[in-house]
Design a protein around this motif. Structure first.
Motif, mmCIF file in Angstrom:
data_model
loop_
_atom_site.group_PDB
_atom_site.id
_atom_site.type_symbol
_atom_site.label_atom_id
_atom_site.label_comp_id
_atom_site.label_asym_id
_atom_site.label_seq_id
_atom_site.Cartn_x
_atom_site.Cartn_y
_atom_site.Cartn_z
ATOM 1 N N VAL A 68 0.887 -0.521 -0.068
ATOM 2 C CA VAL A 68 -0.037 0.138 -0.095
ATOM 3 C C VAL A 68 0.931 1.828 -0.095
ATOM 4 O O VAL A 68 0.837 2.418 -0.818
ATOM 5 N N LYS A 69 1.774 1.161 0.860
ATOM 6 C CA LYS A 69 2.557 2.528 0.972
ATOM 7 C C LYS A 69 3.255 2.525 -0.286
ATOM 8 O O LYS A 69 3.627 3.523 -0.524
ATOM 9 N N VAL A 70 4.082 1.073 -0.850
ATOM 10 C CA VAL A 70 4.623 2.093 -2.188
ATOM 11 C C VAL A 70 3.206 2.412 -3.523
ATOM 12 O O VAL A 70 4.575 3.291 -3.914
ATOM 13 N N VAL A 71 2.592 2.196 -2.924
ATOM 14 C CA VAL A 71 1.147 2.090 -4.745
ATOM 15 C C VAL A 71 1.675 3.492 -4.597
ATOM 16 O O VAL A 71 1.313 4.756 -5.413
ATOM 17 N N LEU A 72 1.377 3.808 -3.119
ATOM 18 C CA LEU A 72 0.727 5.828 -2.568
ATOM 19 C C LEU A 72 2.382 6.367 -3.250
ATOM 20 O O LEU A 72 1.579 7.225 -3.703
ATOM 21 N N MET A 73 3.385 5.857 -2.569
ATOM 22 C CA MET A 73 4.081 7.086 -2.722
ATOM 23 C C MET A 73 4.488 7.140 -4.057
ATOM 24 O O MET A 73 5.147 7.997 -4.871
ATOM 25 N N LEU A 74 4.493 5.747 -5.104
ATOM 26 C CA LEU A 74 4.488 5.893 -6.931
ATOM 27 C C LEU A 74 3.170 6.478 -6.791
ATOM 28 O O LEU A 74 3.536 7.989 -7.888
ATOM 29 N N LEU A 75 2.134 7.125 -6.685
ATOM 30 C CA LEU A 75 1.544 7.758 -7.179
ATOM 31 C C LEU A 75 1.481 9.081 -7.069
ATOM 32 O O LEU A 75 1.405 10.401 -6.960
ATOM 33 N N PHE A 76 2.199 9.413 -5.666
ATOM 34 C CA PHE A 76 2.333 11.224 -5.310
ATOM 35 C C PHE A 76 3.387 11.487 -6.322
ATOM 36 O O PHE A 76 3.741 12.644 -6.401
#
Length: 303
Positions: free
Chosen positions: A250-258
């Protein structure tokens, strides 16, 4: 008589039982020990790492790591090293079968009841195989217990009556054992270097823009944030690659999205190739984070 009588896997944050072995013991003392085990499961956040609750005929042992804890009821004759060796094996088997997202989303008790067969297999192995065949593994666990002794309670200390804990056993808070990650690869080192470079570029541009925008309209604030938020995301990606973190996907996806949204917002200040470079580095870092797993446990338990 078997040394290990009952085992279960619970979620640490709320004590939700995720799986358990089949129960073949129905004596009054054993059922009372089961009830106390359930009470202790609700308070595992107070006892990080390993712990034991000693009773007259039975002992409760628990070992927690991350958001998963394994608990067992053993006979008093069961050596602590064997009990914790058993719990560590069950923990590795469970975390290898289910990811942190599934565990975190579980909403009903015994959501992974099918894991019972694995617990039974491991339990049978530890009850039937002689200690001499597991000597090296037991010695390793015993060394860890000597270096960092588990929290020791009495079974009575696990009982709560009207919200008041009986007894006054001092709780020694200990740091949970560290996760051991797989070795860093050459491609992983490259992704770290590129990520640090992108973070530096974002930070420099963001600070430079902020210094020249103090008297400018508020529209510039969005542009400054579009530089600084990806900067933070890049640094956090480096952290996620180097260290284990719960809910990592979840954290990886959020960082990539940002990072992607920030660079899309900067279209005009950056050309297409620059945007693709930043997104490409972020994607490479995300892939490296997700493919770097916990280090495989080298066991000789034969399970």
């Amino acid at each position: 008589m078997s040394m290990i009588l009952f085992a279960c896997v619970v979620r640490v944050r709320d004590g939700l039982p995720l799986s358990a072995s089949t129960d073949f013991y129905h004596t009054q003392d054993f059922l009372e020990c089961r009830r106390r085990l359930k009470t202790l499961a609700l308070r595992l956040t107070q006892y990080p790492g390993r712990g034991s609750a000693e009773g007259r005929d039975f002992s409760i042992h628990f070992s927690s790591l991350g958001d998963v804890a394994c608990m067992a009821i053993c006979s008093r004759q069961c050596p602590a090293a064997m009990a914790f060796c058993f719990l560590e094996t069950v923990w590795w088997e469970f975390t290898a079968s289910y990811d942190t997202t599934c565990i975190g989303l579980a909403s009903r008790p015994y959501a992974f009841l099918e894991f019972d067969s694995i617990i039974q297999k491991v339990k049978w192995h530890f009850n039937c195989v002689s200690s001499a065949q597991m000597e090296s593994s037991l010695e390793k666990i015993q060394e860890e217990l000597d270096f960092q002794p588990p929290v020791v309670l009495t079974v009575e200390d696990t009982d709560i009556a009207n919200g008041i804990m009986n007894g006054h056993t001092q709780i020694h808070l200990e740091p949970a054992p560290n996760f051991r990650m797989e070795p860093v690869t050459a491609l992983g080192v490259l992704s770290l270097i590129l990520n640090i470079m992108c973070a530096a570029l974002n930070l420099i541009r963001g600070i430079h823009l902020a210094e020249h925008s103090l008297q400018v309209a508020h529209e510039e604030i969005g542009t400054i944030l579009a530089f600084l938020i990806p900067f933070v995301a890049c640094i956090f990606q480096c952290y996620l690659y180097l260290f284990y973190s719960p809910a990592r996907t979840v954290k990886v996806v959020l960082m990539l999205l940002f990072i992607c949204l920030g660079n899309m917002y900067l279209h005009g200040l950056r050309n297409l190739w620059q945007i693709l470079f930043h997104i490409g580095v972020a994607s490479l870092s995300s892939y490296q984070i997700l493919t770097r797993q916990l280090q495989e446990k080298q066991s000789d338990y034969g399970v």
